[in-house]
Design a protein around this motif. Structure first.
Motif, PDB file in Angstrom:
ATOM      1  N   VAL A 236       5.893  12.805  -3.077  1.00  0.00           N
ATOM      2  CA  VAL A 236       5.547  14.043  -2.362  1.00  0.00           C
ATOM      3  C   VAL A 236       4.386  14.745  -3.041  1.00  0.00           C
ATOM      4  O   VAL A 236       3.443  15.229  -2.397  1.00  0.00           O
TER       5      VAL A 236
ATOM      6  N   LEU B 228       1.423   5.702   5.183  1.00  0.00           N
ATOM      7  CA  LEU B 228       1.431   6.812   6.141  1.00  0.00           C
ATOM      8  C   LEU B 228       0.130   6.902   6.921  1.00  0.00           C
ATOM      9  O   LEU B 228      -0.070   7.834   7.703  1.00  0.00           O
TER      10      LEU B 228
ATOM     11  N   VAL C 205       1.797   5.813  -0.886  1.00  0.00           N
ATOM     12  CA  VAL C 205       2.198   6.673   0.228  1.00  0.00           C
ATOM     13  C   VAL C 205       1.065   6.825   1.236  1.00  0.00           C
ATOM     14  O   VAL C 205       1.303   6.846   2.445  1.00  0.00           O
TER      15      VAL C 205
ATOM     16  N   TYR D 217       1.088  12.796  -2.496  1.00  0.00           N
ATOM     17  CA  TYR D 217       0.617  12.831  -1.104  1.00  0.00           C
ATOM     18  C   TYR D 217       0.090  14.221  -0.749  1.00  0.00           C
ATOM     19  O   TYR D 217      -0.889  14.340   0.005  1.00  0.00           O
TER      20      TYR D 217
ATOM     21  N   TRP E 296       3.724  14.532   5.887  1.00  0.00           N
ATOM     22  CA  TRP E 296       4.987  14.187   5.242  1.00  0.00           C
ATOM     23  C   TRP E 296       6.176  14.784   5.997  1.00  0.00           C
ATOM     24  O   TRP E 296       7.226  14.155   6.101  1.00  0.00           O
TER      25      TRP E 296
END
Length: 546
Positions: A250, A123, A119, A253, A287
């Motif tokens: 989630v 990102l 992630v 991150y 996020w």
């Protein structure tokens, strides 16, 4: 293992038709119950419908495992996206090249690309790259101008190219290792005209192929700002974003970004801190910002165990009917019996192995019809060379995939934490004196400069400071002394100190490993030849020899 035939069968199944119909309407969908190899198979099949796919994993280990299984199905179309070391002023050239290649594959209007990354890798904001250099045979080229342009594209000028992101000039020859190529290329000039372009092996310097042209992408992405997109933002409208184990993504991150922000505060408070050493606070997209765009596009979630996804109100849930394959652990009679039964049902049976020759022999010895190469008929087992983390069965396409794990009990053992086994280990900081040469297992030879007490959260912590070339330095926590050992050299000459992120240490260790493997292979061949050769039976000792 060619995916084309299996993809066609799977995509014609009722489950797949309903799934793609939902995805085309941008309805959120989740596939549940699939182990990692079956996930890889599913993604490879979906890449035939959606040519650009970005897969978000929770961490680097999960991303690499999925990527390695994907390579069994679409080896040339999947790309592992590593995270950049944003704290280093000289990022690792090979990791930077991998990101550039993945970015090019994703944004190119042609071809299929499945990107897999953690992630934080996907990102991370990117400014992409605007320039590229194309050289064609019989074209005109100025060595001085080209060298200057390569330097401005992030390439490092060296005496000899060994890794992506390097170039060298010798007389009328330009060697360059493009970030988007597996091998370096040698461009030979006759005056200012390009006489030949050849790919070559960097170890032997021997040519491997003649080329008509070569395109060189920048060595790394351009510097990004808080307004730049992340890789997920660059997935085109016809593409697909896949989130593997979304709840874990989630959670990981959130921990990563909290640690990143805390380190920004710590580093900014250090007296030696400079703007070059501290990354942009907006390096990573939040996020929440990603979700805003994600929920408007085509998205798929993967869950091994069914779970809720908090930000999705309604989900189309598809349970992939997969079953594990029995572990035979070398019991070939049992395996052969089951294989014959599956063939009677006209199922497709694939034995994916790294011992294809031996497996074909075993099938012949046990009367199981087997063929090497791609699928030809249901009447024979297909023996293909390759590797998966484990086998699986998908009943809706009548597919069995059996690997070395099931046939022989082989298991890919996770790599343990590396530690020095020989040399002079450091058991206490009292074993070191300032100015000692030390070796860090990941970064190579440096100079120990004593202890530094640095803030960590609400407390203070002790670190070993190790200096490298050009002012580079690392701080090693005192509870990680197993990562450091004293340098033991031969001769009186001091060792050479390199910059962090130059890749020199990694290349050196890789070359040594390759030479050790070559030596081991030669020894095995020698002792095998000795064992296979006929001996000589001497007569019993006579009375004169006793």
């Amino acid at each position: 293992m060619s995916i084309e035939r299996f993809a066609a069968v799977f995509l014609d199944s009722q489950q797949a038709v309903e799934l793609t119909d939902r995805l085309d309407r941008c309805d959120p969908a989740v596939v549940e119950g699939a182990p990692v190899p079956a996930k890889a198979f599913l993604l490879a099949c979906l890449s035939r419908v959606y040519p650009k796919v970005a897969v978000v994993a929770a961490n680097e280990d999960a991303a690499r495992t999925l990527y390695e299984d994907l390579q069994a199905f679409i080896p040339s179309e999947c790309h592992l996206v590593p995270p950049s070391d944003v704290w280093s002023p000289t990022p690792d050239a090979e990791l930077a090249a991998m990101r550039v290649s993945a970015l090019e594959a994703l944004t190119s209007p042609e071809g299929t690309a499945v990107l897999v990354g953690s992630v934080q890798a996907l990102l991370q904001r990117t400014a992409g790259f605007g320039r590229r250099l194309k050289v064609e045979r019989a074209s005109m080229l100025s060595l001085a101008d080209t060298a200057s342009e390569l330097s401005s594209m992030g390439y490092e000028r060296t005496v000899m190219v060994e890794s992506p992101g390097q170039f060298a000039v010798r007389g009328g020859i330009l060697d360059v290792f493009p970030s988007n190529a597996e091998r370096p290329v040698r461009i030979e000039l006759f005056g200012d005209e390009v006489d030949s372009i050849r790919a070559f092996d960097p170890d032997t310097q021997r040519s491997t192929a003649m080329l008509d042209a070569v395109e060189v992408l920048p060595a790394r992405e351009e510097g990004s700002s808080g307004a730049d997109p992340c890789l997920l933002d660059l997935v085109p409208r016809g593409g697909l974003v896949v989130v593997d184990e979304p709840n874990s993504v989630v959670g990981h991150y959130g921990e990563f970004t909290a640690e990143f922000q805390a380190r920004l505060v710590r580093e900014a408070g250090l007296p030696q801190a400079t703007s070059e050493c501290i990354p942009n606070p907006e390096t990573y997209k939040s996020w929440d910002a990603v979700l805003t765009a994600l929920v408007k596009g085509r998205r798929l979630y993967l869950h091994t165990v069914p779970r809720s996804i908090p930000w999705e109100r309604s989900l189309f849930r598809l349970g992939i009917d997969t079953t594990a394959v029995k572990r035979y652990r070398g019991q070939v009679d049992d395996l052969a019996s089951d294989l014959r039964e599956w063939l009677k049902r006209e199922d497709t049976v694939v034995l994916l192995t790294e011992r294809s020759s031996r497996v074909l022999e075993l099938m012949g010895e046990h009367g199981v019809p087997a063929e090497s190469g791609e699928f030809r008929s249901h009447s024979a087992v297909q023996v293909l060379r390759g590797r998966l983390s484990e086998g699986f069965r998908i009943p809706c396409v009548g597919l069995w995939v059996v690997t070395d794990v099931e046939m022989f009990g082989d298991r890919q053992i996770p790599k343990p934490r590396r530690a020095f086994r020989t040399g002079t280990p450091v058991f206490s900081v009292l074993d070191l004196r300032e100015g000692d040469y030390v070796v860090h297992i990941n970064h190579g030879i440096g100079i120990y400069r004593g202890l530094a007490r640095l803030p960590e959260g609400d407390t203070q912590r002790d670190f070993l400071r190790i200096d490298y070339a050009d002012g580079d330095k690392i701080y090693v926590p005192t509870d990680q002394l197993d990562r450091v050992q004293k340098y033991i050299g031969s001769g009186d000459q001091p060792p050479e100190i390199h910059r962090l992120g130059s890749g020199t240490w990694a290349r050196t260790t890789a070359r040594v490993k390759a030479r050790v493997r070559e030596m081991a292979k030669e020894l095995l061949q020698l002792y095998a030849a000795r064992a296979a050769s006929e001996g000589y039976a001497y007569s019993p000792d006579t009375v004169w020899q006793r």
